[in-house]
Design a protein around this motif. Structure first.
Motif, PDB file in Angstrom:
ATOM      1  N   ILE A 177      24.968  11.908  23.195  1.00  0.00           N
ATOM      2  CA  ILE A 177      25.048  13.336  23.432  1.00  0.00           C
ATOM      3  C   ILE A 177      23.799  13.809  24.176  1.00  0.00           C
ATOM      4  O   ILE A 177      22.671  13.483  23.809  1.00  0.00           O
ATOM      5  N   SER A 178      23.993  14.599  25.225  1.00  0.00           N
ATOM      6  CA  SER A 178      22.877  15.114  26.010  1.00  0.00           C
ATOM      7  C   SER A 178      22.114  16.165  25.209  1.00  0.00           C
ATOM      8  O   SER A 178      22.698  16.933  24.443  1.00  0.00           O
ATOM      9  N   HIS A 200      24.668  20.479  29.798  1.00  0.00           N
ATOM     10  CA  HIS A 200      25.393  19.211  29.761  1.00  0.00           C
ATOM     11  C   HIS A 200      26.197  19.092  28.469  1.00  0.00           C
ATOM     12  O   HIS A 200      27.347  18.628  28.471  1.00  0.00           O
ATOM     13  N   TRP A 201      25.601  19.503  27.364  1.00  0.00           N
ATOM     14  CA  TRP A 201      26.290  19.409  26.072  1.00  0.00           C
ATOM     15  C   TRP A 201      27.549  20.276  26.053  1.00  0.00           C
ATOM     16  O   TRP A 201      28.578  19.871  25.506  1.00  0.00           O
ATOM     17  N   ARG A 250      29.612  20.923  28.451  1.00  0.00           N
ATOM     18  CA  ARG A 250      30.677  20.188  29.134  1.00  0.00           C
ATOM     19  C   ARG A 250      31.143  18.995  28.298  1.00  0.00           C
ATOM     20  O   ARG A 250      32.337  18.702  28.232  1.00  0.00           O
ATOM     21  N   GLN A 251      30.206  18.318  27.665  1.00  0.00           N
ATOM     22  CA  GLN A 251      30.567  17.202  26.795  1.00  0.00           C
ATOM     23  C   GLN A 251      31.418  17.685  25.624  1.00  0.00           C
ATOM     24  O   GLN A 251      32.410  17.037  25.244  1.00  0.00           O
ATOM     25  N   THR A 260      34.943  18.564  26.661  1.00  0.00           N
ATOM     26  CA  THR A 260      35.647  17.312  26.960  1.00  0.00           C
ATOM     27  C   THR A 260      36.134  16.655  25.672  1.00  0.00           C
ATOM     28  O   THR A 260      37.298  16.240  25.564  1.00  0.00           O
ATOM     29  N   ILE A 272      30.595  12.057  32.376  1.00  0.00           N
ATOM     30  CA  ILE A 272      30.735  12.384  30.951  1.00  0.00           C
ATOM     31  C   ILE A 272      31.610  11.350  30.261  1.00  0.00           C
ATOM     32  O   ILE A 272      31.235  10.772  29.232  1.00  0.00           O
ATOM     33  N   ARG A 319      30.007   7.877  30.219  1.00  0.00           N
ATOM     34  CA  ARG A 319      28.938   7.791  29.219  1.00  0.00           C
ATOM     35  C   ARG A 319      29.518   7.671  27.813  1.00  0.00           C
ATOM     36  O   ARG A 319      29.057   6.870  27.002  1.00  0.00           O
ATOM     37  N   PHE A 320      30.543   8.464  27.524  1.00  0.00           N
ATOM     38  CA  PHE A 320      31.190   8.388  26.206  1.00  0.00           C
ATOM     39  C   PHE A 320      31.791   7.002  25.969  1.00  0.00           C
ATOM     40  O   PHE A 320      31.740   6.468  24.863  1.00  0.00           O
TER      41      PHE A 320
END
Length: 256
Positions: free
Chosen positions: A20-21, A26-27, A29-30, A33, A67, A70-71
């Motif tokens: 997690i950013s 950024h968080w 958007r994460q 998602t 994103i 990275r996940f």
């Protein structure tokens, strides 16, 4: 059943979780998602399109693609690439995603419920251990295109008939249709079963020529049951994803 008419959740504070950013933008958007995947969306292109619309950015942005990558690298997501020939130039690839156990743990820690993704539902209710990637990709592509046009859509709907197993269900305003998504094989019994169960034969083919072939093939069932035939195809839907709003490209009434 999923729709692009969404009520988005409040975004929780940044959790202490690997992958997690720590940057708030950024968080956000994460988080959206993760929430979309937990709702059941599984096509990467659709998830990115919704996130981009929510934040007012380009869905083809490399940042949005990163994103999901990275996940996946942090084992929060499982991904798979499914190939489908829609255009004559070659195969179109679709990436599908679902949460891992670690991903579900994170989503639940955020206070959100985890639902089965459409990819998982296709595997459980249609593939049943048999590898049918092309057909799964086609069904997921169809419901995505239906939702782009304002329809609520879902895969492998529950039907109270042991002889009828449609691939999808679409609803908009007062219209509702069970749909068969076909690629190569055609079975006359499918059209008769569909005509017996609803007042229309609704089908999605992979090309315009294939659409016309299937509509002609379904004509005897439509005449026998005095029902309408509705047809669409993936090639045309994808060619007009940005500007088109019609889901059904042909409608044939039977009056006899």
């Amino acid at each position: 059943m999923l729709s692009h008419d969404l009520y988005y959740p409040d975004i929780p504070a940044i959790p202490e979780f690997s992958g997690i950013s720590r940057r708030n933008d950024h968080w956000q958007r994460q988080a959206i998602t993760l929430w979309l995947i937990a709702q059941g969306f599984s096509l990467r292109v659709e998830v990115q399109w919704i996130v981009a619309r929510f934040f007012g950015t380009d869905h083809r942005s490399g940042a949005l693609m990163q994103i999901l990558s990275r996940f996946r690298d942090k084992e929060l997501l499982k991904t798979k690439t499914l190939a489908l020939r829609i255009f004559s130039g070659g195969r179109t690839q679709f990436t599908v995603v679902c949460l891992t156990d670690k991903g579900r743990e994170l989503v639940q820690a955020l206070g959100w419920q985890v639902h089965e993704t459409e990819w998982e539902r296709m595997q459980r209710l249609h593939e049943k251990g048999n590898y049918q990637a092309r057909h799964t990709a086609a069904v997921l592509a169809f419901v995505y295109q239906a939702r782009l046009r304002g329809w609520t859509a879902g895969v492998m709907p529950e039907v109270d008939a042991v002889w009828f197993f449609p691939d999808a269900l679409v609803e908009k305003d007062r219209e509702s249709y069970y749909v068969e998504v076909e690629l190569d094989e055609q079975k006359l019994s499918k059209w008769h079963n569909m005509a017996r169960h609803q007042s229309a034969i609704a089908l999605c083919a992979h090309t315009p020529d294939h659409r016309r072939l299937l509509l002609d093939e379904a004509e005897p069932a439509a005449l026998t049951n005095k029902c309408t035939r509705l047809g669409t195809d993936l090639r045309t839907l994808f060619e007009h994803s940005q500007g088109g709003n019609l889901l059904w490209l042909e409608k044939k009434e039977n009056i006899t």
